[in-house]
Design an enzyme around this catalytic site. Structure first.
Site, PDB file in Angstrom:
ATOM      1  N   CYS A 135      39.826  47.291  30.259  1.00 52.57           N
ATOM      2  CA  CYS A 135      40.706  48.262  30.922  1.00 52.57           C
ATOM      3  C   CYS A 135      40.264  48.519  32.356  1.00 52.57           C
ATOM      4  O   CYS A 135      41.103  48.776  33.232  1.00 52.57           O
ATOM      5  CB  CYS A 135      40.749  49.559  30.123  1.00 52.57           C
ATOM      6  SG  CYS A 135      41.523  49.359  28.491  1.00 52.57           S
ATOM      7  N   CYS A 173      36.665  53.440  24.471  1.00 52.25           N
ATOM      8  CA  CYS A 173      37.261  53.479  25.804  1.00 52.25           C
ATOM      9  C   CYS A 173      38.093  54.749  25.947  1.00 52.25           C
ATOM     10  O   CYS A 173      38.672  55.239  24.970  1.00 52.25           O
ATOM     11  CB  CYS A 173      38.142  52.233  25.981  1.00 52.25           C
ATOM     12  SG  CYS A 173      39.078  52.121  27.528  1.00 52.25           S
ATOM     13  N   CYS A 204      36.468  50.742  29.150  1.00 50.60           N
ATOM     14  CA  CYS A 204      35.756  49.534  28.733  1.00 50.60           C
ATOM     15  C   CYS A 204      35.979  48.479  29.819  1.00 50.60           C
ATOM     16  O   CYS A 204      36.805  48.670  30.726  1.00 50.60           O
ATOM     17  CB  CYS A 204      36.293  49.053  27.388  1.00 50.60           C
ATOM     18  SG  CYS A 204      37.953  48.319  27.476  1.00 50.60           S
ATOM     19  N   HIS A 210      47.243  51.630  25.123  1.00 52.84           N
ATOM     20  CA  HIS A 210      46.113  52.109  24.337  1.00 52.84           C
ATOM     21  C   HIS A 210      45.140  50.970  24.048  1.00 52.84           C
ATOM     22  O   HIS A 210      45.548  49.877  23.647  1.00 52.84           O
ATOM     23  CB  HIS A 210      46.594  52.716  23.022  1.00 52.84           C
ATOM     24  CG  HIS A 210      47.216  54.056  23.196  1.00 52.84           C
ATOM     25  ND1 HIS A 210      48.433  54.400  22.644  1.00 52.84           N
ATOM     26  CD2 HIS A 210      46.796  55.163  23.875  1.00 52.84           C
ATOM     27  CE1 HIS A 210      48.729  55.641  22.974  1.00 52.84           C
ATOM     28  NE2 HIS A 210      47.758  56.130  23.715  1.00 52.84           N
ATOM     29  N   CYS A 211      43.866  51.241  24.255  1.00 53.08           N
ATOM     30  CA  CYS A 211      42.833  50.215  24.091  1.00 53.08           C
ATOM     31  C   CYS A 211      42.481  50.042  22.619  1.00 53.08           C
ATOM     32  O   CYS A 211      42.270  51.009  21.894  1.00 53.08           O
ATOM     33  CB  CYS A 211      41.591  50.598  24.887  1.00 53.08           C
ATOM     34  SG  CYS A 211      40.300  49.341  24.826  1.00 53.08           S
ATOM     35  N   HIS A 232      43.410  59.605  31.105  1.00 45.98           N
ATOM     36  CA  HIS A 232      44.029  58.756  30.079  1.00 45.98           C
ATOM     37  C   HIS A 232      45.529  58.652  30.331  1.00 45.98           C
ATOM     38  O   HIS A 232      46.101  57.548  30.347  1.00 45.98           O
ATOM     39  CB  HIS A 232      43.755  59.346  28.694  1.00 45.98           C
ATOM     40  CG  HIS A 232      44.476  58.657  27.577  1.00 45.98           C
ATOM     41  ND1 HIS A 232      43.877  57.742  26.744  1.00 45.98           N
ATOM     42  CD2 HIS A 232      45.770  58.750  27.153  1.00 45.98           C
ATOM     43  CE1 HIS A 232      44.763  57.303  25.856  1.00 45.98           C
ATOM     44  NE2 HIS A 232      45.923  57.907  26.090  1.00 45.98           N
ATOM     45  N   GLU A 233      46.171  59.789  30.526  1.00 47.99           N
ATOM     46  CA  GLU A 233      47.624  59.788  30.695  1.00 47.99           C
ATOM     47  C   GLU A 233      48.043  59.129  32.009  1.00 47.99           C
ATOM     48  O   GLU A 233      49.039  58.400  32.057  1.00 47.99           O
ATOM     49  CB  GLU A 233      48.166  61.217  30.612  1.00 47.99           C
ATOM     50  CG  GLU A 233      47.930  61.906  29.278  1.00 47.99           C
ATOM     51  CD  GLU A 233      48.610  61.198  28.115  1.00 47.99           C
ATOM     52  OE1 GLU A 233      49.537  60.400  28.349  1.00 47.99           O
ATOM     53  OE2 GLU A 233      48.209  61.442  26.958  1.00 47.99           O
ATOM     54  N   HIS A 280      48.092  55.372  31.804  1.00 44.21           N
ATOM     55  CA  HIS A 280      49.328  54.784  31.280  1.00 44.21           C
ATOM     56  C   HIS A 280      50.338  54.517  32.395  1.00 44.21           C
ATOM     57  O   HIS A 280      51.154  53.599  32.291  1.00 44.21           O
ATOM     58  CB  HIS A 280      49.958  55.714  30.244  1.00 44.21           C
ATOM     59  CG  HIS A 280      49.265  55.719  28.919  1.00 44.21           C
ATOM     60  ND1 HIS A 280      48.794  54.574  28.307  1.00 44.21           N
ATOM     61  CD2 HIS A 280      48.969  56.751  28.069  1.00 44.21           C
ATOM     62  CE1 HIS A 280      48.243  54.890  27.141  1.00 44.21           C
ATOM     63  NE2 HIS A 280      48.328  56.195  26.983  1.00 44.21           N
TER      64      HIS A 280
END
Length: 370
Positions: free
Chosen positions: A291, A269, A288, A263-264, A253-254, A257
């Site tokens: 993304c 997601c 998703c 952010h979705c 996740h990080e 970025h």
């Protein structure tokens, strides 16, 4: 939190003709997979709508402008890997448990997962550093009585260590973090413009919020700044399947970025924001379609190959010992099974995706060029 099929299609494909043409380069089965996101939540659907459980969840607490594919593509500040900056570096900070093969292997599992997730880029581990080597400030949290280290100091340290060929550098630690004195804690912090971030897995221990948490220190302990001996033998969470799952989810996740993916707010997601552990646990492990397209354009991987790599990471047999001819050379290096029980749902989902993508093996995959 439902969006209409038309809204989701525009968010993925765009109404700009050049981006529609770019989308048409995907093969028929790739478009079929991505199009699964137009009807989320239906029986058998691969993708689900976002569920908001309370006002403390990320979306109601942090209103943000949704980022569709077109907004991502047109963002002049987003960074894209290139021939001279194509490596993700992972810097381990502090202990990840008692020194030994299992701890080393845990970090290797994280690296290998990151390699599969950002398929096509190189992912390398930098030599482990102690907290003392970073020279960072630290404190004992006045509420939870656990040790914490200051994120700003860690980011400065990472900036000085960032290799020239790095697309980004991320620090990972089992020690809790805080961004400034007025904050209780933070899961992580990043400087997207500098391509670096740091995040902690400390609060992914199931016992972190209990009074019996082994990382709680005696209230009367008042360590002096610069006396890093307080970190010697400090508690780290046991390596479990849940901890590995949460660590992989946070790390990807990080790093997502770092590519300019925000952010979705479209579908369930891995890039959804999260305010607390329960919300983070609700997020799936992967992207998703909207993304996914962002990352695919940035890196240029073939979607099926990326899913195959992720599935292989989950399914590869870590429990097998070395081959007989290698046994004598490896007797002192035990090989631990990878605890992937918590990844079962993700493995089933990847298989369903590959069922769609591998319907016609003769199709020419999408070119990496854009």
């Amino acid at each position: 939190m439902m969006h209409s099929s038309e809204t989701l299609q525009t968010a993925l494909v765009s109404s700009r003709q050049d981006l529609v043409k770019l989308y048409s380069r995907y093969t028929k089965v790739e478009r079929q997979l991505l199009g699964e996101g137009f009807h989320p939540g239906q029986p058998g659907s691969l993708f689900q709508p976002i569920t908001v459980h309370s006002d403390s969840d990320w979306i109601p607490a942090h209103p943000e402008e949704p980022q569709d594919f077109e907004s991502f593509y047109r963002d002049p500040y987003r960074k894209t890997p290139n021939a001279s900056h194509n490596t993700i570096y992972i810097q381990t900070i502090g202990s990840f448990g008692e020194a030994g093969a299992r701890t080393d292997q845990y970090v290797e599992w994280l690296r290998d997962y990151c390699q599969a997730f950002f398929h096509g880029l190189s992912v390398k581990l930098l030599p482990v550093v102690t907290v003392a080597e970073t020279g960072c400030s630290f404190r004992i949290n006045s509420h939870s009585y656990n040790l914490q280290i200051l994120t700003g100091d860690l980011l400065r340290f990472l900036g000085n260590r960032k290799p020239k060929d790095a697309f980004c550098i991320v620090g990972i630690t089992m020690i809790d973090l805080y961004p400034k004195d007025s904050w209780n804690f933070v899961f992580g912090q990043a400087s997207l413009s500098m391509g670096m971030g740091v995040f902690s897995f400390a609060r992914y221990d199931d016992n972190f919020y209990s009074r019996t948490y082994a990382g709680r220190l005696k209230k009367q302990l008042l360590p002096k700044q610069g006396d890093y001996s307080v970190f010697d033998g400090y508690y780290t969470p046991p390596i479990t399947s849940t901890l590995l799952l949460r660590s992989c989810k946070t790390m990807t996740h990080e790093i997502g970025h770092m590519f300019g993916v925000k952010h979705c707010q479209w579908l369930n997601c891995v890039m959804q924001g999260s305010n607390h552990l329960e919300e983070s646990d609700r997020r799936p492990l992967d992207f998703c379609p909207i993304c996914l397209r962002k990352l695919q354009v940035a890196i240029g991987f073939k979607i099926a190959e990326r899913y195959q790599a992720l599935l292989h990471w989950i399914e590869e047999d870590q429990s097998q010992t070395s081959r007989p001819e290698e046994a004598s050379a490896c007797q002192s290096v035990p090989h631990y099974p990878k605890p992937t029980e918590a990844f079962h749902t993700s493995a089933l989902w990847l298989c369903k995706c590959l069922d769609i993508l591998e319907k016609r093996s003769t199709l020419v995959p999408l070119s990496a060029t854009v």
